[in-house]
Design an enzyme around this catalytic site. Structure first.
Site, PDB file in Angstrom:
ATOM      1  N   ASP A 146      10.771  31.777 -55.007  1.00  0.00           N
ATOM      2  CA  ASP A 146      10.116  30.628 -55.651  1.00  0.00           C
ATOM      3  C   ASP A 146       9.949  29.425 -54.730  1.00  0.00           C
ATOM      4  O   ASP A 146       9.340  28.432 -55.130  1.00  0.00           O
ATOM      5  CB  ASP A 146      10.938  30.173 -56.868  1.00  0.00           C
ATOM      6  CG  ASP A 146      10.745  31.088 -58.052  1.00  0.00           C
ATOM      7  OD1 ASP A 146       9.877  31.980 -58.000  1.00  0.00           O
ATOM      8  OD2 ASP A 146      11.476  30.895 -59.045  1.00  0.00           O
ATOM      9  N   LYS A 182      10.142  23.790 -62.332  1.00  0.00           N
ATOM     10  CA  LYS A 182       8.904  24.520 -62.647  1.00  0.00           C
ATOM     11  C   LYS A 182       9.109  25.264 -63.959  1.00  0.00           C
ATOM     12  O   LYS A 182      10.239  25.550 -64.371  1.00  0.00           O
ATOM     13  CB  LYS A 182       8.537  25.519 -61.549  1.00  0.00           C
ATOM     14  CG  LYS A 182       9.596  26.578 -61.197  1.00  0.00           C
ATOM     15  CD  LYS A 182       9.666  27.795 -62.090  1.00  0.00           C
ATOM     16  CE  LYS A 182      10.704  28.812 -61.623  1.00  0.00           C
ATOM     17  NZ  LYS A 182      11.092  29.786 -62.640  1.00  0.00           N
TER      18      LYS A 182
HETATM   19  C1  LIG Z   1      11.336  35.904 -61.352  1.00  0.00           C
HETATM   20  C2  LIG Z   1      11.544  34.448 -61.094  1.00  0.00           C
HETATM   21  C3  LIG Z   1      10.298  33.711 -61.620  1.00  0.00           C
HETATM   22  O1  LIG Z   1      10.199  32.414 -61.259  1.00  0.00           O
HETATM   23  O2  LIG Z   1      12.690  34.061 -61.803  1.00  0.00           O
HETATM   24  P1  LIG Z   1      13.639  32.753 -61.893  1.00  0.00           P
HETATM   25  O3  LIG Z   1      14.667  32.867 -60.784  1.00  0.00           O
HETATM   26  O4  LIG Z   1      12.788  31.557 -61.751  1.00  0.00           O
HETATM   27  O5  LIG Z   1      14.313  32.837 -63.230  1.00  0.00           O
HETATM   28  C4  LIG Z   1      11.668  34.197 -59.600  1.00  0.00           C
HETATM   29  O6  LIG Z   1      10.514  34.609 -58.896  1.00  0.00           O
HETATM   30  C5  LIG Z   1      12.870  34.803 -58.949  1.00  0.00           C
HETATM   31  O7  LIG Z   1      13.023  34.075 -57.756  1.00  0.00           O
HETATM   32  P2  LIG Z   1      14.438  33.800 -57.101  1.00  0.00           P
HETATM   33  O8  LIG Z   1      15.414  33.325 -58.119  1.00  0.00           O
HETATM   34  O9  LIG Z   1      14.194  32.948 -55.892  1.00  0.00           O
HETATM   35  O10 LIG Z   1      14.815  35.250 -56.740  1.00  0.00           O
HETATM   36  P3  LIG Z   1      15.460  35.840 -55.445  1.00  0.00           P
HETATM   37  O11 LIG Z   1      16.687  35.059 -55.102  1.00  0.00           O
HETATM   38  O12 LIG Z   1      14.386  36.006 -54.420  1.00  0.00           O
HETATM   39  O13 LIG Z   1      15.908  37.292 -56.042  1.00  0.00           O
HETATM   40  C6  LIG Z   1      17.049  37.495 -56.844  1.00  0.00           C
HETATM   41  C7  LIG Z   1      17.080  38.969 -57.234  1.00  0.00           C
HETATM   42  O14 LIG Z   1      16.126  39.206 -58.274  1.00  0.00           O
HETATM   43  C8  LIG Z   1      15.447  40.427 -58.089  1.00  0.00           C
HETATM   44  N1  LIG Z   1      14.002  40.178 -57.967  1.00  0.00           N
HETATM   45  C9  LIG Z   1      13.541  38.919 -57.665  1.00  0.00           C
HETATM   46  C10 LIG Z   1      12.188  38.664 -57.584  1.00  0.00           C
HETATM   47  C11 LIG Z   1      11.295  39.754 -57.808  1.00  0.00           C
HETATM   48  N2  LIG Z   1       9.970  39.580 -57.731  1.00  0.00           N
HETATM   49  N3  LIG Z   1      11.768  40.979 -58.100  1.00  0.00           N
HETATM   50  C12 LIG Z   1      13.114  41.211 -58.174  1.00  0.00           C
HETATM   51  O15 LIG Z   1      13.518  42.336 -58.456  1.00  0.00           O
HETATM   52  C13 LIG Z   1      16.027  41.064 -56.847  1.00  0.00           C
HETATM   53  O16 LIG Z   1      17.046  41.953 -57.262  1.00  0.00           O
HETATM   54  C14 LIG Z   1      16.668  39.891 -56.115  1.00  0.00           C
HETATM   55  O17 LIG Z   1      17.768  40.272 -55.350  1.00  0.00           O
HETATM   56  N1  LIG Z   2      21.128  23.412 -54.417  1.00  0.00           N
HETATM   57  C1  LIG Z   2      21.314  24.343 -55.352  1.00  0.00           C
HETATM   58  N2  LIG Z   2      21.039  24.057 -56.632  1.00  0.00           N
HETATM   59  C2  LIG Z   2      21.184  24.998 -57.591  1.00  0.00           C
HETATM   60  N3  LIG Z   2      21.623  26.239 -57.380  1.00  0.00           N
HETATM   61  C3  LIG Z   2      21.905  26.591 -56.129  1.00  0.00           C
HETATM   62  C4  LIG Z   2      21.767  25.666 -55.071  1.00  0.00           C
HETATM   63  N4  LIG Z   2      22.124  26.302 -53.956  1.00  0.00           N
HETATM   64  C5  LIG Z   2      22.472  27.557 -54.313  1.00  0.00           C
HETATM   65  N5  LIG Z   2      22.352  27.745 -55.617  1.00  0.00           N
HETATM   66  C6  LIG Z   2      22.590  29.014 -56.343  1.00  0.00           C
HETATM   67  O1  LIG Z   2      21.317  29.517 -56.787  1.00  0.00           O
HETATM   68  C7  LIG Z   2      21.394  30.001 -58.133  1.00  0.00           C
HETATM   69  C8  LIG Z   2      20.019  29.889 -58.814  1.00  0.00           C
HETATM   70  O2  LIG Z   2      19.702  28.557 -58.960  1.00  0.00           O
HETATM   71  P1  LIG Z   2      18.397  27.942 -59.651  1.00  0.00           P
HETATM   72  O3  LIG Z   2      17.280  27.862 -58.669  1.00  0.00           O
HETATM   73  O4  LIG Z   2      18.781  26.676 -60.302  1.00  0.00           O
HETATM   74  O5  LIG Z   2      18.045  29.006 -60.771  1.00  0.00           O
HETATM   75  P2  LIG Z   2      16.735  29.773 -61.187  1.00  0.00           P
HETATM   76  O6  LIG Z   2      16.230  30.502 -59.954  1.00  0.00           O
HETATM   77  O7  LIG Z   2      17.165  30.693 -62.284  1.00  0.00           O
HETATM   78  O8  LIG Z   2      15.776  28.755 -61.674  1.00  0.00           O
HETATM   79  C9  LIG Z   2      22.508  29.159 -58.769  1.00  0.00           C
HETATM   80  O9  LIG Z   2      23.169  29.836 -59.792  1.00  0.00           O
HETATM   81  C10 LIG Z   2      23.450  28.863 -57.601  1.00  0.00           C
HETATM   82  O10 LIG Z   2      24.462  29.854 -57.515  1.00  0.00           O
END
Ligand SMILES: C[C@@](CO)(OP(=O)(O)O)[C@H](O)COP(=O)(O)OP(=O)(O)OC[C@H]1O[C@@H](n2ccc(N)nc2=O)[C@H](O)[C@@H]1O
Ligand SMILES: Nc1ncnc2c1ncn2[C@@H]1O[C@H](COP(=O)(O)OP(=O)(O)O)[C@@H](O)[C@H]1O
Length: 285
Positions: free
Chosen positions: A141, A15
């Site tokens: 996400d 995405k």
């Molecule tokens: C902000 C986004 C936009 O797409 O970033 P990316 O991960 O794709 O870069 C996402 O929603 C991220 O989603 P995801 O990567 O699943 O985050 P999570 O594992 O749920 O959260 C990781 C950490 O980011 C912080 N977090 C995440 C989402 C949010 N709305 N507020 C936060 O403060 C929290 O500290 C959490 O512990």
């Molecule tokens: N199947 C998987 N593929 C990628 N990353 C994974 C997976 N399972 C666990 N992870 C962990 O999740 C973290 C975030 O992965 P990813 O979804 O690719 O990143 P982002 O949320 O930044 O787009 C990785 O750094 C890794 O430690």
């Protein structure tokens, strides 16, 4: 003892966050966001074989830097077993194409594809709403990938509103750095005060990513990739980085830019998709 066939070619697309606004911080530390998700026709692939014992076995073409039980694919499969009472297991082959932790949502997409594929192959019968709720526990996400429709997201990313937007072509560059989402959200210098706007106003205003300034200041590789790309097209960071994307009207323009990309950069050309290829794959069953 039944002999199940391998179910081949389950897509786990990337995405892009076409814009990402941080509107505030909640008491639990999570951030209120407004973001626009669109899929692209590039991503990971999963092959799935149902087995008659409960084990979830994952094999991949790359090493993922987490323990097997922490892998989002294994966690998704186990969460579905628990929720549905299913006694079958699976062997899953992951062809990892997406950079990890790059803001392309690869791990979340893998988890969503696992939930959607196994729900069908194990015949669990969970509804899309039930799968999305299960997915949300694995990551903010995951639900958008389960629903498979480009969406405007609010809340911490869980409130989704489907959208139909232009399907542009993109050049995506994956800088060779790992940006931890948690570090970006915990940084004192992250701006958290973008006003919440109505979707129609957001769609007609200039798109930006509130995490971009902080990340480019901290990671020269991200700044360099963006500085190069922006000469060719409107360009931004996706999610909390590190990947950046440039937006093009035609495939030819995108490929022409990509052909000139310095060999020190890694990336790909992809088309924006309002409907995830996962939905078409599910329809083939
Ligand atoms: C902000 C986004 C936009 O797409 O970033 P990316 O991960 O794709 O870069 C996402 O929603 C991220 O989603 P995801 O990567 O699943 O985050 P999570 O594992 O749920 O959260 C990781 C950490 O980011 C912080 N977090 C995440 C989402 C949010 N709305 N507020 C936060 O403060 C929290 O500290 C959490 O512990
Ligand atoms: N199947 C998987 N593929 C990628 N990353 C994974 C997976 N399972 C666990 N992870 C962990 O999740 C973290 C975030 O992965 P990813 O979804 O690719 O990143 P982002 O949320 O930044 O787009 C990785 O750094 C890794 O430690």
């Amino acid at each position: 003892m039944s002999n199940h066939a391998v179910s081949l070619g389950w897509p786990a697309p990337a995405k892009l966050n076409l814009f990402l606004h941080v509107n505030g911080r909640r008491a639990d530390g999570y951030h209120e966001l407004q973001t626009l998700f669109q899929f692209v026709d590039f991503g990971d692939w999963l092959d799935v074989k149902v087995t008659d014992n409960a084990a979830i076995v994952l094999r991949s073409n790359v090493t993922i830097d987490v323990a097997p039980e922490d892998n989002l694919i294994v966690k998704a499969a186990k969460a579905l077993q628990q929720a549905s009472g299913c006694r079958q297991g699976a062997e899953i082959w992951l062809d990892k194409k997406l950079p990890m932790g790059g803001g392309l949502g690869g791990g979340s997409s893998d988890a969503a594809t696992t939930l959607v594929a196994l729900n069908a192959l194990w015949q669990c019968g969970l509804s899309e709403d039930e799968l999305a709720a299960l997915g949300l526990k694995l990551g903010a996400d995951v639900p958008v990938f389960i629903r498979g429709q480009a969406a405007f997201a609010e809340g911490v990313g869980e409130k989704l509103q489907p959208v139909e937007i232009d399907e542009h072509w993109y050049v995506v560059i994956a800088p060779d750095v790992h940006v931890a989402t948690v570090d970006v959200f915990q940084h004192p210098a992250l701006p958290r005060d973008t006003p919440k706007l109505q979707l129609c106003d957001l769609l007609s205003s200039e798109w930006k990513n509130d995490c971009q300034k902080l990340v480019t200041e901290q990671f020269a590789q991200v700044a360099n990739a963006l500085a190069w790309l922006i000469e060719y097209a409107p360009s931004r960071m996706t999610g909390t980085g590190a990947c950046v994307f440039g937006q093009f009207e035609t495939e030819q323009q995108a490929r022409s830019c990509f052909a000139q990309m310095p060999s020190t950069f890694r990336g790909f050309v992809a088309r924006g998709m309002n409907r995830s290829p996962l939905m078409s794959r599910l329809g083939e069953l």
